[in-house]
Design a protein around this motif. Structure first.
Motif, short mmCIF file in Angstrom:
data_model
loop_
_atom_site.label_atom_id
_atom_site.label_comp_id
_atom_site.label_asym_id
_atom_site.label_seq_id
_atom_site.Cartn_x
_atom_site.Cartn_y
_atom_site.Cartn_z
N LYS A 147 47.62 55.64 6.92
CA LYS A 147 46.05 55.99 7.04
C LYS A 147 45.29 54.61 7.42
O LYS A 147 45.88 53.73 7.33
CB LYS A 147 45.52 56.78 5.91
CG LYS A 147 46.24 57.89 5.56
CD LYS A 147 46.32 58.93 6.80
CE LYS A 147 46.93 60.36 6.23
NZ LYS A 147 46.93 61.29 7.30
N ASP A 148 44.09 54.84 7.63
CA ASP A 148 43.18 53.57 8.02
C ASP A 148 43.23 52.47 6.97
O ASP A 148 43.27 51.20 7.27
CB ASP A 148 41.86 54.28 7.83
CG ASP A 148 41.43 54.90 9.41
OD1 ASP A 148 42.39 54.98 10.20
OD2 ASP A 148 40.37 55.25 9.48
N ASP A 149 43.54 52.81 5.57
CA ASP A 149 43.34 51.90 4.67
C ASP A 149 44.56 51.00 4.73
O ASP A 149 44.61 49.84 4.40
CB ASP A 149 43.29 52.33 3.20
CG ASP A 149 44.33 53.46 2.73
OD1 ASP A 149 45.08 53.96 3.84
OD2 ASP A 149 44.48 53.74 1.68
N PHE A 150 45.53 51.47 5.28
CA PHE A 150 46.96 50.79 5.52
C PHE A 150 46.63 49.78 6.43
O PHE A 150 47.02 48.48 6.19
CB PHE A 150 48.22 51.57 5.92
CG PHE A 150 49.29 50.93 6.51
CD1 PHE A 150 50.32 50.49 5.48
CD2 PHE A 150 49.66 50.48 7.68
CE1 PHE A 150 51.46 49.74 5.84
CE2 PHE A 150 50.83 49.81 8.31
CZ PHE A 150 51.74 49.61 7.14
N TYR A 151 45.99 50.15 7.45
CA TYR A 151 45.85 49.04 8.59
C TYR A 151 44.73 48.20 8.30
O TYR A 151 44.70 46.83 8.84
CB TYR A 151 45.52 49.86 9.69
CG TYR A 151 46.75 50.55 10.34
CD1 TYR A 151 47.91 49.75 11.22
CD2 TYR A 151 46.84 51.77 10.28
CE1 TYR A 151 48.93 50.57 11.36
CE2 TYR A 151 47.93 52.77 10.50
CZ TYR A 151 48.97 51.98 11.19
OH TYR A 151 50.14 52.69 11.67
#
Length: 284
Positions: A147-151
């Motif tokens: 999800k966004d938090d990974f990137y």
């Protein structure tokens, strides 16, 4: 040229930034600018205190290859190293995502050019998250883990990476070649219409073109989260290639000037013997 208007110092919206800004006599002006950059790099090389990392990102056909050729053509070959990062190799995938970029960094005195960069890891892999599976990360088991938090976590690690190398003397300048979708279409058609250019075309270019809006969103997020005082982004209008090259070259020149590179001087004991050394050579 006011290079500051291209520098990202506050959040940007790419769709509001023009992709075209023709500059009169751009090619003629570039000749003068690139000679000055080459002279400064020679001094930087002699001083051996700083290195420079020039990062180029942009959609397919944005002109990265030709820009490298035209901007750095007057450099001494020993002064510039160009790295083009493709799909990671088996060895590279056995390391963290920044490893292959770290080992390609320029030594002090040199200019390194990354043609596509460590940002591919938060751009291409964000558009195609399944690519991350090949990295075999223990905490990534499904698309739900990407999800966004990974990137955003990766972007923070990129910021840390750039801060680290900046603190050690690497001047970092990052350029996004801002191309319009219409101009990309024209350049792809040119590759198809001119037989000598056919080899540049890939069917994959059309597949990625369909994801244009997604790429623009990912670029915008990455630029806004990673443009820092020590590693700034510059959004360069790229529909006109000569203009884009001149803007990039002028930016490099103005940024290099800030460092006041100085050639080293001989030790006093050698300076005192210069006349003696001249005499020895003249009397051979």
């Amino acid at each position: 040229m006011d290079i500051n208007k291209y520098k990202v110092t506050e959040p940007v919206e790419l769709h509001k930034i023009p992709t075209q800004e023709p500059i009169e006599d751009a090619e003629k002006k570039l000749k003068r600018v690139r000679k000055k950059i080459a002279n400064l790099q020679n001094t930087m090389y002699a001083e051996g205190k700083y290195s420079a990392l020039i990062c180029l990102q942009g959609m397919d056909t944005s002109g990265k290859d030709s820009l490298i050729r035209e901007v750095f053509k007057q450099f001494n070959a020993r002064g510039v190293e160009v790295h083009s990062f493709k799909v990671p190799t088996e060895l590279e995938l056995k390391h963290d995502f920044l490893w292959r970029h770290y080992i390609a960094l320029p030594a002090k005195g040199k200019v390194g050019v990354f043609n596509r960069t460590h940002y591919e890891n938060v751009l291409v892999t964000r558009v195609h998250p399944e690519y991350v599976f090949s990295e075999n990360i223990p905490t990534v088991n499904s698309l739900d883990d990407l999800k966004d938090d990974f990137y955003h976590s990766r972007m923070e690690r990129i910021n840390q990476f750039e801060k680290h190398i900046s603190d050690n003397g690497t001047i970092i300048l990052k350029f996004f070649l801002h191309l319009s979708k219409d101009e990309q279409k024209n350049r792809l058609l040119r590759r198809l219409n001119i037989p000598e250019k056919n080899w540049k075309f890939s069917a994959g270019d059309l597949k990625e073109r369909k994801l244009w809006d997604t790429y623009q969103e990912c670029y915008e997020d990455a630029i806004n989260r990673t443009s820092t005082y020590y590693a700034p982004w510059f959004v360069v209008p790229a529909d006109d290639k000569p203009t884009a090259r001149l803007i990039v070259a002028s930016t490099i020149l103005e940024e290099f000037k800030k460092y006041d590179f100085k050639e080293p001087v001989l030790e006093p004991k050698l300076m005192d013997k210069i006349d003696e050394f001249k005499a020895q050579l003249n009397n051979e």
